[in-house]
Motif scaffolding. Structure first.
Motif: not given
Length: 207
Positions: A180-190
């Motif tokens: 899940l972290l890898e998925l989140d880091l693909i396009a970080e939340v702004v």
């Protein structure tokens, strides 16, 4: 300059198309490498289109709206051939497990759909006389068969104490959270209020 959030109008349609193709291949275990390569190229092409749309706005995928970013991250994740093969392998196992469990309970839905994706929550399931539909979080992509079986049973027939324990134990591992972290880091939340630009992926030359 403030960059507006970018909403991709048909990205959900694109995701469903990919899920259907993965399920189709998983339903025919004798698929060949040519089919996998074609799917892999499709994933690469779709992410390239999204990145191109962002670049035209002097932005990047981090500036996508929440849903668009979540789906983009999942598609990008599957451009890694290791994860794509693992995705196909486990979708196949989940399908065979679901068929076996339904057969043991004397149920044979006319339609069966199983998907592993970037899901909010651990799993969703729906079953009727004519269809069964199971959605499982991508965090379970590395899960052992015992966990996958517990997910299928819970999605189709509701929770029980043993299956809930099995699922929650794996969901508390680093193996699960790291995906899940890898998925989140693909396009970080702004954290910026979206302002609603729309783009139609079907109107691009690369799709």
């Amino acid at each position: 300059m403030t960059i507006e959030y970018i909403r991709l109008k048909n990205i959900k349609v694109q995701q469903n198309s990919i899920l259907q193709e993965i399920f189709h291949l998983a339903s025919h275990p004798n698929y060949d490498l040519t089919q996998i390569k074609a799917l892999h190229q499709t994933l690469i092409t779709k992410t390239a289109v999204i990145e191109k749309i962002c670049a035209k706005q002097q932005a990047n995928p981090v500036n996508l709206t929440h849903q668009s970013r979540k789906i983009y991250s999942w598609i990008k994740f599957l451009t890694d051939e290791y994860y794509l093969h693992l995705h196909l392998k486990n979708t196949c196992y989940l399908l065979e497990t679901a068929k076996h469990i339904l057969s043991m309970r004397g149920q044979q839905p006319l339609q069966l759909m199983i998907a592993i994706t970037n899901l909010s929550g651990l799993y969703h399931g729906k079953i009727s006389a004519s269809a069964a539909h199971i959605m499982i979080s991508e965090g379970f992509i590395n899960a052992p068969h015992e966990v996958l079986q517990a997910l299928v049973e819970s999605a189709l027939f509701g929770k029980n104490q043993n299956n809930t324990r099995i699922i929650r134990t794996f969901a508390s591992t680093e193996e699960y959270s790291n995906i899940l972290l890898e998925l989140d880091l693909i396009a970080e939340v702004v954290a910026e209020k979206p302002q609603g630009k729309f783009y139609d992926l079907d109107n691009t030359n690369l799709i």
